[in-house]
Scaffold this active site. Structure first.
Site, PDB file in Angstrom:
ATOM      1  N   THR A  85     -41.467  42.853  23.311  1.00 24.23           N
ATOM      2  CA  THR A  85     -41.289  42.754  21.856  1.00 24.23           C
ATOM      3  C   THR A  85     -41.754  41.355  21.444  1.00 24.23           C
ATOM      4  O   THR A  85     -40.932  40.485  21.162  1.00 24.23           O
ATOM      5  CB  THR A  85     -39.819  42.963  21.442  1.00 24.23           C
ATOM      6  OG1 THR A  85     -38.982  42.094  22.251  1.00 24.23           O
ATOM      7  CG2 THR A  85     -39.371  44.390  21.645  1.00 24.23           C
ATOM      8  N   GLU A 152     -37.104  34.752  34.551  1.00 23.62           N
ATOM      9  CA  GLU A 152     -38.314  34.768  35.371  1.00 23.62           C
ATOM     10  C   GLU A 152     -38.117  33.752  36.494  1.00 23.62           C
ATOM     11  O   GLU A 152     -37.459  32.725  36.310  1.00 23.62           O
ATOM     12  CB  GLU A 152     -39.531  34.401  34.522  1.00 23.62           C
ATOM     13  CG  GLU A 152     -39.906  35.526  33.590  1.00 23.62           C
ATOM     14  CD  GLU A 152     -41.101  35.202  32.709  1.00 23.62           C
ATOM     15  OE1 GLU A 152     -41.929  34.360  33.093  1.00 23.62           O
ATOM     16  OE2 GLU A 152     -41.179  35.797  31.629  1.00 23.62           O
ATOM     17  N   PHE A 253     -28.450  23.887  31.851  1.00 23.51           N
ATOM     18  CA  PHE A 253     -29.235  23.917  30.616  1.00 23.51           C
ATOM     19  C   PHE A 253     -29.053  22.659  29.772  1.00 23.51           C
ATOM     20  O   PHE A 253     -29.184  22.692  28.555  1.00 23.51           O
ATOM     21  CB  PHE A 253     -28.966  25.199  29.809  1.00 23.51           C
ATOM     22  CG  PHE A 253     -29.926  26.291  30.204  1.00 23.51           C
ATOM     23  CD1 PHE A 253     -29.883  26.824  31.473  1.00 23.51           C
ATOM     24  CD2 PHE A 253     -30.910  26.745  29.327  1.00 23.51           C
ATOM     25  CE1 PHE A 253     -30.805  27.799  31.874  1.00 23.51           C
ATOM     26  CE2 PHE A 253     -31.830  27.716  29.716  1.00 23.51           C
ATOM     27  CZ  PHE A 253     -31.776  28.236  30.994  1.00 23.51           C
ATOM     28  N   LEU A 254     -28.741  21.550  30.453  1.00 21.87           N
ATOM     29  CA  LEU A 254     -28.679  20.259  29.751  1.00 21.87           C
ATOM     30  C   LEU A 254     -29.720  19.309  30.325  1.00 21.87           C
ATOM     31  O   LEU A 254     -29.497  18.111  30.384  1.00 21.87           O
ATOM     32  CB  LEU A 254     -27.282  19.644  29.879  1.00 21.87           C
ATOM     33  CG  LEU A 254     -26.198  20.197  28.957  1.00 21.87           C
ATOM     34  CD1 LEU A 254     -24.902  19.410  29.133  1.00 21.87           C
ATOM     35  CD2 LEU A 254     -26.632  20.159  27.482  1.00 21.87           C
ATOM     36  N   ALA A 256     -32.854  17.425  29.676  1.00 24.14           N
ATOM     37  CA  ALA A 256     -33.744  17.021  28.579  1.00 24.14           C
ATOM     38  C   ALA A 256     -35.157  16.885  29.129  1.00 24.14           C
ATOM     39  O   ALA A 256     -35.346  16.586  30.305  1.00 24.14           O
ATOM     40  CB  ALA A 256     -33.277  15.692  28.001  1.00 24.14           C
ATOM     41  N   CYS A 264     -39.627  34.301  25.911  1.00 26.02           N
ATOM     42  CA  CYS A 264     -38.340  34.785  25.386  1.00 26.02           C
ATOM     43  C   CYS A 264     -37.675  33.836  24.398  1.00 26.02           C
ATOM     44  O   CYS A 264     -37.571  34.151  23.215  1.00 26.02           O
ATOM     45  CB  CYS A 264     -37.392  35.076  26.539  1.00 26.02           C
ATOM     46  SG  CYS A 264     -38.096  36.232  27.714  1.00 26.02           S
TER      47      CYS A 264
HETATM   48  C1  UGA Z   1     -34.511  33.352  29.383  1.00 30.38           C
HETATM   49  C2  UGA Z   1     -32.998  33.483  29.631  1.00 30.38           C
HETATM   50  O1  UGA Z   1     -32.548  32.378  30.428  1.00 30.38           O
HETATM   51  C3  UGA Z   1     -32.668  34.799  30.349  1.00 30.38           C
HETATM   52  O2  UGA Z   1     -31.270  34.937  30.494  1.00 30.38           O
HETATM   53  C4  UGA Z   1     -33.224  35.950  29.501  1.00 30.38           C
HETATM   54  O3  UGA Z   1     -32.988  37.212  30.112  1.00 30.38           O
HETATM   55  C5  UGA Z   1     -34.718  35.772  29.328  1.00 30.38           C
HETATM   56  O4  UGA Z   1     -34.963  34.501  28.681  1.00 30.38           O
HETATM   57  C6  UGA Z   1     -35.234  36.887  28.476  1.00 30.38           C
HETATM   58  O5  UGA Z   1     -34.874  36.961  27.301  1.00 30.38           O
HETATM   59  O6  UGA Z   1     -35.898  37.768  29.011  1.00 30.38           O
HETATM   60  P1  UGA Z   1     -36.584  32.667  30.929  1.00 30.38           P
HETATM   61  O7  UGA Z   1     -37.414  32.777  29.697  1.00 30.38           O
HETATM   62  O8  UGA Z   1     -37.061  33.293  32.194  1.00 30.38           O
HETATM   63  O9  UGA Z   1     -35.120  33.286  30.674  1.00 30.38           O
HETATM   64  O10 UGA Z   1     -36.407  31.115  31.227  1.00 30.38           O
HETATM   65  P2  UGA Z   1     -35.223  30.056  31.246  1.00 30.38           P
HETATM   66  O11 UGA Z   1     -34.807  29.812  32.625  1.00 30.38           O
HETATM   67  O12 UGA Z   1     -34.178  30.385  30.240  1.00 30.38           O
HETATM   68  O13 UGA Z   1     -36.011  28.755  30.735  1.00 30.38           O
HETATM   69  C7  UGA Z   1     -36.554  28.723  29.412  1.00 30.38           C
HETATM   70  C8  UGA Z   1     -37.195  27.384  29.114  1.00 30.38           C
HETATM   71  O14 UGA Z   1     -36.201  26.386  28.964  1.00 30.38           O
HETATM   72  C9  UGA Z   1     -38.148  26.878  30.192  1.00 30.38           C
HETATM   73  O15 UGA Z   1     -39.315  26.370  29.552  1.00 30.38           O
HETATM   74  C10 UGA Z   1     -37.382  25.764  30.866  1.00 30.38           C
HETATM   75  O16 UGA Z   1     -38.207  24.761  31.395  1.00 30.38           O
HETATM   76  C11 UGA Z   1     -36.562  25.225  29.690  1.00 30.38           C
HETATM   77  N1  UGA Z   1     -35.331  24.513  30.075  1.00 30.38           N
HETATM   78  C12 UGA Z   1     -34.341  25.152  30.740  1.00 30.38           C
HETATM   79  C13 UGA Z   1     -35.166  23.171  29.735  1.00 30.38           C
HETATM   80  O17 UGA Z   1     -36.052  22.551  29.106  1.00 30.38           O
HETATM   81  N2  UGA Z   1     -34.001  22.539  30.080  1.00 30.38           N
HETATM   82  C14 UGA Z   1     -33.011  23.165  30.754  1.00 30.38           C
HETATM   83  O18 UGA Z   1     -31.980  22.516  31.028  1.00 30.38           O
HETATM   84  C15 UGA Z   1     -33.184  24.512  31.094  1.00 30.38           C
END
Ligand code: UGA
Length: 437
Positions: A85, A152, A253-254, A256, A264
């Site tokens: 989507t 992912e 998820f903190l 920076a 997503c």
């Molecule tokens: C995200 C959600 O975490 C999943 O739970 C969800 O199922 C998925 O989207 C979805 O909707 O399908 P994803 O997109 O695989 O998963 O990636 P994340 O691990 O959430 O990371 C997202 C972004 O945030 C990345 O660019 C990562 O580098 C960044 N990030 C993450 C930060 O900049 N700081 C953090 O502390 C954590």
């Protein structure tokens, strides 16, 4: 059980393989012939740790096949909808073309008592509309919304060991037959104690968008703190450690850095705002506009710091970007902050070489104007500055002395705040982090 999985992208391919691993007979259906061919021969069409081994393992049992034919859904008891989507072009809302067409194509093959299970991330209200379409086509069939939370890079383990299962049913009641059917599908997961929550349809849809919005907010919160740390000469990584020790806040998820990207979080918060507007509740989500703005500001900030690092101008500077994927353990470059920074640097006169262990082919398709080099060692040679933008393990492991011997000038911008700054400075590097003195 006999199961169809419609849509074999990051979500569907993993879901199909995992359902076969749980013992079911699964057919994965996708309109993309190339993807179906690859999956049929046990190859993953994208990089996802553990997926290829799992595909080979379950295909050997004969329980998993892939096809482009929707008619193969006929006779299956459960049909998972796993199509994408994406964000609409030029608008914030979600594009439901694939969800709508997959349902339309599935309807003629539904039998009485079939269960359609939605997993795609959709605007609240979609499930009720689709549920009506299912009942109109086959009055004894049913639809349940079962949002997916996999990340992912961890997709296989997240699917086989989820934190929780959410079932949205039209009746909102545990006593719904649809609940029993999905319990049977997930018996292997429920048996190991995975919590399962039954809700009504809109709550289940909202759980997903709320979870992604919360995660995005957490990242933008710490990135806003990084802006303040920069202004005040403080260190955002220590700040995150300290506030994260409070259980109510938590350290995850903190981190920076250059901000969130991927297929997503960015599009989900935008689609959520758009849907809130349609529902007359836009005020409730105006904070997400700020979450998005803080996130996009990170990218310009990185370019600004890179310019400072290069002595005030990017013109003619040879810059090596470590990482193209939106995060490590993925080859996904959708809305990747690393690539977007690389492209801006090039536009502003730098000569940019991008390296990444897995994402170069996808990156080159999106930004053909950048230079790509598979070997990090080659990419680093004669660089005037390095930008570490995706925290792959091999970049975390870089040795500052060995790296200094490769580059032209030892200058590094650590876009994910993962390197030991004192070690790099001791090796003669000019080190810049984000929100670190
Ligand atoms: C995200 C959600 O975490 C999943 O739970 C969800 O199922 C998925 O989207 C979805 O909707 O399908 P994803 O997109 O695989 O998963 O990636 P994340 O691990 O959430 O990371 C997202 C972004 O945030 C990345 O660019 C990562 O580098 C960044 N990030 C993450 C930060 O900049 N700081 C953090 O502390 C954590």
């Amino acid at each position: 059980m006999r199961i169809s999985v419609i849509g074999c992208g990051y979500l569907g391919a993993v879901h199909a393989a995992c359902m076969a691993k749980l013992g079911h007979d699964v057919v994965g259906i996708d309109v993309d012939e190339r993807k179906v061919l690859e999956l049929s021969s046990g190859r993953a069409p994208f990089f996802e740790p553990g997926l290829e081994a799992l595909l080979k393992e379950v295909q050997a049992t004969g329980r998993l096949t892939f096809t482009t034919e929707m008619s193969s859904a006929r006779g299956n008891a459960v049909h998972f909808i796993c199509v994408g989507t994406p964000q609409k072009k030029g608008e914030n809302g979600a594009d439901l073309t694939y969800v709508n067409s997959s349902i339309d194509e599935l309807l003629p093959y539904l039998s009485p008592r079939d269960l359609v299970v939605g997993k795609s991330t959709v605007p609240v209200g979609t499930a009720a509309r689709l549920s009506q379409l299912v009942i109109d086509a086959q009055p004894a069939a049913d639809l349940l919304w079962n949002p997916e939370f996999l990340r992912e890079g961890h997709a296989v383990s997240d699917t086989l060991h989820p934190d929780r299962l959410v079932y949205g049913v039209s009746s909102g009641s545990e006593d719904d037959r649809a609940v029993d059917v999905l319990d049977e599908v997930y018996a292997g997961l429920l048996g190991t104690g995975t919590p399962r929550l039954v809700t009504d349809l809109p709550t289940a849809e909202l759980v997903k968008t709320a979870a992604n919005s919360f995660l995005a907010t957490k990242i933008s919160f710490i990135n806003a703190m990084a802006e303040l740390c920069d202004a005040a000469g403080a260190d955002v990584t220590l700040l995150a450690d300290a506030i994260g020790m409070d259980d109510r806040i938590g350290r995850k998820f903190l981190n920076a850095g250059i901000g969130f990207g991927g297929g997503c979080l960015p599009k989900d918060i935008r689609a959520f705002m758009a849907r809130a507007g349609e529902l007359g509740a836009d005020q409730a989500l105006t904070f997400l506009r700020e979450v998005d703005a803080i996130n996009m500001r990170r990218r310009s900030r990185v370019v600004e710091i890179a310019r400072e690092l290069c002595g005030g101008s990017l013109m003619g500077q040879r810059i090596t970007v470590l990482g193209a994927a939106f995060k490590p353990e993925s080859d996904d470059v959708r809305d990747s902050p690393a690539l977007s920074v690389a492209a801006q640097l090039q536009l502003q006169g730098a000569t940019v070489t991008v390296t990444d262990p897995e994402a170069l082919a996808n990156a080159a398709r999106r930004f053909p104007e950048l230079h790509y080099e598979r070997s990090a060692e080659k990419a680093l040679q004669r660089a005037d500055a390095i930008l570490l933008l995706t925290e792959w393990q091999e970049y975390r492991n870089l040795d500052p002395y060995e790296t200094a011997a490769l580059v032209s000038t030892p200058r590094i911008l650590d876009g994910r705040n993962i390197l030991d700054s004192s070690k790099w400075r001791a090796a003669g590097w000019t080190y810049r982090g984000l929100g670190r003195p």
